[in-house]
Structures are given as C-alpha cells and as structure tokens.
Design an enzyme around this catalytic site. Structure first.
Site, PDB file in Angstrom:
ATOM      1  N   CYS A 100      26.667  18.594  25.983  1.00  0.00           N
ATOM      2  CA  CYS A 100      26.712  17.376  26.805  1.00  0.00           C
ATOM      3  C   CYS A 100      28.126  16.806  26.917  1.00  0.00           C
ATOM      4  O   CYS A 100      28.310  15.632  27.234  1.00  0.00           O
ATOM      5  CB  CYS A 100      25.759  16.316  26.269  1.00  0.00           C
ATOM      6  SG  CYS A 100      24.055  16.900  26.153  1.00  0.00           S
ATOM      7  N   ARG A 135      21.859  18.907  38.479  1.00  0.00           N
ATOM      8  CA  ARG A 135      21.549  17.746  37.652  1.00  0.00           C
ATOM      9  C   ARG A 135      22.823  17.061  37.182  1.00  0.00           C
ATOM     10  O   ARG A 135      23.927  17.606  37.249  1.00  0.00           O
ATOM     11  CB  ARG A 135      20.701  18.161  36.445  1.00  0.00           C
ATOM     12  CG  ARG A 135      21.433  19.082  35.491  1.00  0.00           C
ATOM     13  CD  ARG A 135      20.764  19.154  34.139  1.00  0.00           C
ATOM     14  NE  ARG A 135      21.377  20.169  33.285  1.00  0.00           N
ATOM     15  CZ  ARG A 135      22.515  20.022  32.619  1.00  0.00           C
ATOM     16  NH1 ARG A 135      23.193  18.900  32.725  1.00  0.00           N
ATOM     17  NH2 ARG A 135      22.989  20.999  31.867  1.00  0.00           N
ATOM     18  N   THR A 148      24.408  22.233  28.485  1.00  0.00           N
ATOM     19  CA  THR A 148      23.413  22.209  27.428  1.00  0.00           C
ATOM     20  C   THR A 148      22.795  23.591  27.310  1.00  0.00           C
ATOM     21  O   THR A 148      23.006  24.452  28.162  1.00  0.00           O
ATOM     22  CB  THR A 148      22.341  21.130  27.656  1.00  0.00           C
ATOM     23  OG1 THR A 148      21.601  20.941  26.428  1.00  0.00           O
ATOM     24  CG2 THR A 148      21.373  21.512  28.770  1.00  0.00           C
ATOM     25  N   GLY A 199      25.267  15.380  34.129  1.00  0.00           N
ATOM     26  CA  GLY A 199      25.647  15.784  32.784  1.00  0.00           C
ATOM     27  C   GLY A 199      26.492  17.037  32.727  1.00  0.00           C
ATOM     28  O   GLY A 199      26.932  17.575  33.748  1.00  0.00           O
ATOM     29  N   HIS A 224      19.173  25.805  26.562  1.00  0.00           N
ATOM     30  CA  HIS A 224      17.711  25.843  26.492  1.00  0.00           C
ATOM     31  C   HIS A 224      17.302  27.209  25.952  1.00  0.00           C
ATOM     32  O   HIS A 224      17.872  28.237  26.352  1.00  0.00           O
ATOM     33  CB  HIS A 224      17.076  25.667  27.867  1.00  0.00           C
ATOM     34  CG  HIS A 224      17.408  24.376  28.537  1.00  0.00           C
ATOM     35  ND1 HIS A 224      17.304  23.151  27.904  1.00  0.00           N
ATOM     36  CD2 HIS A 224      17.843  24.102  29.803  1.00  0.00           C
ATOM     37  CE1 HIS A 224      17.660  22.200  28.745  1.00  0.00           C
ATOM     38  NE2 HIS A 224      17.982  22.746  29.898  1.00  0.00           N
ATOM     39  N   GLY A 236      18.773  15.174  31.748  1.00  0.00           N
ATOM     40  CA  GLY A 236      19.629  15.399  32.904  1.00  0.00           C
ATOM     41  C   GLY A 236      18.750  15.539  34.130  1.00  0.00           C
ATOM     42  O   GLY A 236      17.871  16.410  34.155  1.00  0.00           O
ATOM     43  N   ALA A 262      17.989  15.824  25.019  1.00  0.00           N
ATOM     44  CA  ALA A 262      18.890  15.630  26.157  1.00  0.00           C
ATOM     45  C   ALA A 262      18.092  15.289  27.411  1.00  0.00           C
ATOM     46  O   ALA A 262      16.940  15.693  27.570  1.00  0.00           O
ATOM     47  CB  ALA A 262      19.722  16.888  26.392  1.00  0.00           C
TER      48      ALA A 262
END
Length: 260
Positions: free
Chosen positions: A199, A85, A90, A87, A92, A170, A168
């Site tokens: 990010c 992806r 990040t 970016g 999760h 992406g 976010a």
C-alpha cells in the site's frame, strides 16, 4: 463495535467463488458492473481466495515499490496486474479473504467515504470475532481493531502502541457503481507482502489473524475457515453500511474516521 439493525436494506446476493485466478474474477466484476449500470443486474458480493497469487497495483502504484523484478515474480509464479482501483501495490493469494461488493451506491444511500468505512468496519468486526474463536480476546490482551485516519484499510493497535495493517481496501466507483473491494489477511501463505511496499507504506507492519493468534497465545487451529469467514462478512456488510456514519468503526487516531 456492534452495527445497528432494524431498518430494511437493499438485497445483496453473495457468491463464494472458492479459489480462483485474479483475471477470471476481474472479468466477472466488470461484466456484472455493466449489468448493474444497464439495469439488468442487482447488487452482488463476490468473495474469493485468489490462487495463483497476484500482485495488483492501483492508480498510485510506483515501480520503485516493487521489491522484486517482474521477471523474478514470474519465476515465483506470481502474476502482476495494474488496475483502476485506488491505492498502491498489494498482494492477493492463498489464505487471504478477498471480497468484491458490486453495488449501486445510490440504492443504499451511500457516499463513497461511507461505503469504504463500512468495508473497514465489517473487516474489523469479522477479525475480532475470528480472534475470539481462536481464543484471543482483544479486550483482555489489549488489542484494538479499527480505522486509522487518512489510511484506508483495517488496522490493529497492539498493547505496546504499535500499529499493524490487517486488511486493505481499494475501490473504483463509476456512475455510483463500485468495483474492487477489500482483502483480509487470515493466514496468507506465501507471505507475498515481502515482495512489495504494501500500500506504499514504508516501515509499516502488515499482519494477519494467524500471526496475531500466535503472538497473543491463541489456538491457530480454531480460526474459522475462509468460506465461513466469507459468509459472515456477507452478513456484516449491510448492517455496517446502514449504520454509518452515526456509529462507525472504532477510530484509532485523534481525527474523526467517519469521513475522509
């Protein structure tokens, strides 16, 4: 900030997966995109809460933006994955709604910028509804939710002028079929953003709905649960894509947000 309705839109199945590990869901995404590409699969929205937590890096991720070593992250039970992806890094994990729309964009008449803008708008609409449910009325307390030009995601502009990132985005698009998606911070626990430069944005606040509810005197117990939020997101997304770029989300900057 209400999307338009009325015109017919393509069908999109929604599947809420509950709590699942990242690798399992990534495999599901890639398999279904292959099915769309070969004509055997329809458009699908996967929504999930990733558990165990995972840090993912996109094509712009820099090693220097990981604030803990890989060994330290593993010791915390946090997985680390580098994916296709866009970016940077990040996080999760539990308390965060993640959504993966696997769409044939041409079927929806979407360009990639409008596909992304629809994701951002839907997150802003959902976040506003959830804040109101928790007794925080953005127009009363002076909160604005929307896009920030040049910075993908969904943002909050506070009454004091401070910006904070709430969600976010992406994605990866191959032959006009999408992969990956969005993440909305509802009540993340642990706060995995402390372990990265989220990010790639230095000195930018990352926030959550729960933090905003506490900050603006709402009722945390009234926040809708993650499954209800996922269902509402599935309802919002088609109309958000349908209405762009004519209406679009609230733009928090001076430049137009409808295209990038």
């Amino acid at each position: 900030m209400t999307p338009g309705t009325g015109a017919s839109v393509p069908a999109m199945e929604h599947l809420f997966l509950g709590a699942r590990c990242y690798d399992e869901v990534l495999e599901l995404q890639r398999l279904h995109r292959k099915q769309i590409l070969n004509g055997s699969g329809g458009d699908l929205l996967l929504t999930v809460e990733h558990d165990p937590g995972v840090i993912t890096g996109g094509r712009r991720a820099l090693a220097a933006e990981l604030l803990l070593s890989r060994e330290a992250l593993e010791g915390l039970g946090v997985e680390l994955r580098e994916v296709e992806r866009g970016g940077s890094w990040t996080w999760h994990g539990p308390g965060q709604l993640v959504a993966y729309p696997l769409l044939a964009l041409q079927r929806w008449g979407l360009r990639v910028p409008d596909f992304v803008a629809g994701l951002e708008w839907a997150m802003a609409l959902l976040a506003e509804e959830m804040l109101v449910a928790a007794a925080v009325h953005p127009e009363i307390v002076g909160l604005q939710l929307g896009q920030l030009p040049g910075q993908p995601g969904t943002w909050v502009l506070k009454p004091n002028g401070q910006l904070a990132k709430l969600g976010a985005v992406g994605v990866h698009v191959h032959r006009f079929v999408s992969l990956h998606g969005l993440a909305l911070n509802i009540a993340p626990d642990p706060w995995g953003f402390d372990w990265i430069v989220p990010c790639g944005l230095q000195d930018v606040e990352t926030t959550s709905l729960l933090r905003l509810v506490h900050e603006f005197g709402g009722q945390p117990s009234k926040l809708p649960d993650l499954e209800l939020a996922a269902q509402r997101l599935a309802e919002l997304l088609p109309s958000c894509w349908q209405s762009l770029p004519a209406q679009g989300p609230l733009c928090l900057g001076e430049r137009s947000c409808s295209t990038r």
